[in-house]
Write a protein that holds these residues in place. Sequence first.
Motif, PDB file in Angstrom:
ATOM      1  N   VAL A   1      -1.352 -29.868 -24.659  1.00 14.80           N
ATOM      2  CA  VAL A   1      -2.684 -29.489 -25.127  1.00 14.80           C
ATOM      3  C   VAL A   1      -2.674 -27.983 -25.391  1.00 14.80           C
ATOM      4  CG1 VAL A   1      -5.118 -29.322 -24.514  1.00 14.80           C
ATOM      5  CG2 VAL A   1      -3.822 -31.361 -23.908  1.00 14.80           C
ATOM      6  N   TYR A   2      -3.337 -27.603 -26.461  1.00 18.69           N
ATOM      7  CA  TYR A   2      -3.365 -26.196 -26.863  1.00 18.69           C
ATOM      8  C   TYR A   2      -4.793 -25.654 -26.838  1.00 18.69           C
ATOM      9  CZ  TYR A   2       1.183 -27.520 -28.754  1.00 18.69           C
ATOM     10  OH  TYR A   2       2.463 -27.991 -28.901  1.00 18.69           O
ATOM     11  N   LEU A   3      -4.886 -24.358 -26.677  1.00 16.20           N
ATOM     12  CA  LEU A   3      -6.166 -23.680 -26.824  1.00 16.20           C
ATOM     13  C   LEU A   3      -5.938 -22.477 -27.736  1.00 16.20           C
ATOM     14  CD1 LEU A   3      -9.171 -23.611 -25.935  1.00 16.20           C
ATOM     15  CD2 LEU A   3      -8.486 -21.904 -24.221  1.00 16.20           C
ATOM     16  N   GLN A   4      -6.435 -22.589 -28.957  1.00 18.82           N
ATOM     17  CA  GLN A   4      -6.367 -21.476 -29.900  1.00 18.82           C
ATOM     18  C   GLN A   4      -7.592 -20.604 -29.679  1.00 18.82           C
ATOM     19  OE1 GLN A   4      -3.923 -20.598 -32.214  1.00 18.82           O
ATOM     20  NE2 GLN A   4      -5.156 -18.732 -32.428  1.00 18.82           N
ATOM     21  N   MET A   5      -7.360 -19.344 -29.362  1.00 18.89           N
ATOM     22  CA  MET A   5      -8.449 -18.420 -29.053  1.00 18.89           C
ATOM     23  C   MET A   5      -8.467 -17.315 -30.100  1.00 18.89           C
ATOM     24  SD  MET A   5      -8.074 -18.190 -24.906  1.00 18.89           S
ATOM     25  CE  MET A   5      -6.520 -17.309 -24.969  1.00 18.89           C
ATOM     26  N   ASN A   6      -9.524 -17.261 -30.856  1.00 13.65           N
ATOM     27  CA  ASN A   6      -9.691 -16.241 -31.896  1.00 13.65           C
ATOM     28  C   ASN A   6     -10.875 -15.348 -31.574  1.00 13.65           C
ATOM     29  OD1 ASN A   6      -7.585 -17.462 -33.376  1.00 13.65           O
ATOM     30  ND2 ASN A   6      -9.030 -18.819 -34.423  1.00 13.65           N
ATOM     31  N   SER A   7     -10.927 -14.212 -32.231  1.00  9.08           N
ATOM     32  CA  SER A   7     -12.032 -13.257 -32.046  1.00  9.08           C
ATOM     33  C   SER A   7     -12.268 -12.986 -30.568  1.00  9.08           C
ATOM     34  CB  SER A   7     -13.308 -13.798 -32.699  1.00  9.08           C
ATOM     35  OG  SER A   7     -13.113 -14.038 -34.076  1.00  9.08           O
ATOM     36  N   LEU A   8     -11.205 -12.705 -29.868  1.00  6.81           N
ATOM     37  CA  LEU A   8     -11.302 -12.513 -28.419  1.00  6.81           C
ATOM     38  C   LEU A   8     -12.131 -11.288 -28.074  1.00  6.81           C
ATOM     39  CD1 LEU A   8      -7.702 -13.564 -27.517  1.00  6.81           C
ATOM     40  CD2 LEU A   8      -9.763 -14.502 -26.462  1.00  6.81           C
ATOM     41  N   LYS A   9     -12.847 -11.406 -26.968  1.00  4.45           N
ATOM     42  CA  LYS A   9     -13.718 -10.344 -26.474  1.00  4.45           C
ATOM     43  C   LYS A   9     -13.265  -9.935 -25.078  1.00  4.45           C
ATOM     44  CE  LYS A   9     -17.652 -12.585 -28.788  1.00  4.45           C
ATOM     45  NZ  LYS A   9     -19.004 -13.177 -28.583  1.00  4.45           N
ATOM     46  N   PRO A  10     -13.589  -8.722 -24.667  1.00  4.26           N
ATOM     47  CA  PRO A  10     -13.228  -8.317 -23.298  1.00  4.26           C
ATOM     48  C   PRO A  10     -13.760  -9.276 -22.234  1.00  4.26           C
ATOM     49  CG  PRO A  10     -13.860  -6.399 -24.566  1.00  4.26           C
ATOM     50  CD  PRO A  10     -14.140  -7.599 -25.435  1.00  4.26           C
ATOM     51  N   GLU A  11     -14.907  -9.872 -22.472  1.00  8.58           N
ATOM     52  CA  GLU A  11     -15.456 -10.805 -21.486  1.00  8.58           C
ATOM     53  C   GLU A  11     -14.704 -12.127 -21.417  1.00  8.58           C
ATOM     54  OE1 GLU A  11     -17.091  -9.177 -23.928  1.00  8.58           O
ATOM     55  OE2 GLU A  11     -18.694 -10.434 -24.793  1.00  8.58           O
ATOM     56  N   ASP A  12     -13.746 -12.341 -22.316  1.00 13.52           N
ATOM     57  CA  ASP A  12     -12.877 -13.516 -22.213  1.00 13.52           C
ATOM     58  C   ASP A  12     -11.741 -13.295 -21.212  1.00 13.52           C
ATOM     59  OD1 ASP A  12     -13.223 -13.876 -25.753  1.00 13.52           O
ATOM     60  OD2 ASP A  12     -14.201 -15.088 -24.202  1.00 13.52           O
ATOM     61  N   THR A  13     -11.614 -12.076 -20.720  1.00 12.97           N
ATOM     62  CA  THR A  13     -10.586 -11.776 -19.729  1.00 12.97           C
ATOM     63  C   THR A  13     -10.767 -12.647 -18.504  1.00 12.97           C
ATOM     64  OG1 THR A  13     -10.302  -9.494 -20.483  1.00 12.97           O
ATOM     65  CG2 THR A  13      -9.665  -9.990 -18.208  1.00 12.97           C
ATOM     66  N   SER A  14      -9.721 -13.374 -18.133  1.00 12.27           N
ATOM     67  CA  SER A  14      -9.817 -14.318 -17.034  1.00 12.27           C
ATOM     68  C   SER A  14      -8.458 -14.960 -16.795  1.00 12.27           C
ATOM     69  CB  SER A  14     -10.843 -15.403 -17.389  1.00 12.27           C
ATOM     70  OG  SER A  14     -11.201 -16.163 -16.273  1.00 12.27           O
ATOM     71  N   VAL A  15      -8.361 -15.707 -15.720  1.00 10.01           N
ATOM     72  CA  VAL A  15      -7.237 -16.620 -15.538  1.00 10.01           C
ATOM     73  C   VAL A  15      -7.660 -17.960 -16.115  1.00 10.01           C
ATOM     74  CG1 VAL A  15      -5.696 -17.772 -13.917  1.00 10.01           C
ATOM     75  CG2 VAL A  15      -6.452 -15.424 -13.472  1.00 10.01           C
ATOM     76  N   TYR A  16      -6.834 -18.492 -16.993  1.00  5.81           N
ATOM     77  CA  TYR A  16      -7.128 -19.751 -17.658  1.00  5.81           C
ATOM     78  C   TYR A  16      -6.285 -20.856 -17.025  1.00  5.81           C
ATOM     79  CZ  TYR A  16      -9.859 -17.409 -21.225  1.00  5.81           C
ATOM     80  OH  TYR A  16     -10.830 -16.687 -21.883  1.00  5.81           O
ATOM     81  N   TYR A  17      -6.971 -21.933 -16.673  1.00  8.33           N
ATOM     82  CA  TYR A  17      -6.325 -23.052 -16.005  1.00  8.33           C
ATOM     83  C   TYR A  17      -6.406 -24.303 -16.861  1.00  8.33           C
ATOM     84  CZ  TYR A  17      -6.747 -20.213 -11.753  1.00  8.33           C
ATOM     85  OH  TYR A  17      -6.665 -19.219 -10.823  1.00  8.33           O
ATOM     86  N   CYS A  18      -5.311 -25.016 -16.915  1.00  7.20           N
ATOM     87  CA  CYS A  18      -5.295 -26.327 -17.533  1.00  7.20           C
ATOM     88  C   CYS A  18      -5.695 -27.364 -16.489  1.00  7.20           C
ATOM     89  CB  CYS A  18      -3.896 -26.618 -18.063  1.00  7.20           C
ATOM     90  SG  CYS A  18      -3.713 -28.218 -18.875  1.00  7.20           S
ATOM     91  N   ARG A  19      -6.469 -28.339 -16.900  1.00  6.56           N
ATOM     92  CA  ARG A  19      -6.896 -29.403 -15.993  1.00  6.56           C
ATOM     93  C   ARG A  19      -6.727 -30.738 -16.673  1.00  6.56           C
ATOM     94  NH1 ARG A  19     -12.733 -31.553 -13.977  1.00  6.56           N
ATOM     95  NH2 ARG A  19     -12.514 -32.628 -15.972  1.00  6.56           N
TER      96      ARG A  19
END
Length: 114
Positions: free
Chosen positions: A78-96
């Motif tokens: 599974v993929y997550l394409q992230m565009n137009s990233l913002k500073p508030e997107d800063t985080s640890v991303y977890y797959c579930r």
Amino acid sequence: QVQLVESGGGLVQAGGSLRLSCAASRSIFDFYNMGWYRQAPGKQRELVAIITYGGITNYGDSVKGRFTISRDNAKNTVYLQMNSLKPEDTSVYYCRALADTVFWGQGTQVTVSS
């Protein structure tokens, strides 16, 4: 036991893009849905995006229109394409992955600089 291995995190400037990958140790059709969540320091873990067994997608309000979840059935990924990233997107991303049990990946850090 299921293993979910995430990759693709890193440091990016605001406005940039990243693509996260989550490789499952067995067929993704074994799960009701798979998705991405994120957790920033001092905050609760929140939904980013999920994709169901039938291919229906759902997104958190803060990422709608910017992030896209997809999957490659043959690669059990599974993929997550992230565009137009913002500073508030800063985080640890977890797959579930959700079956009769919930499975989590180890997390991958995404840092967006302003």
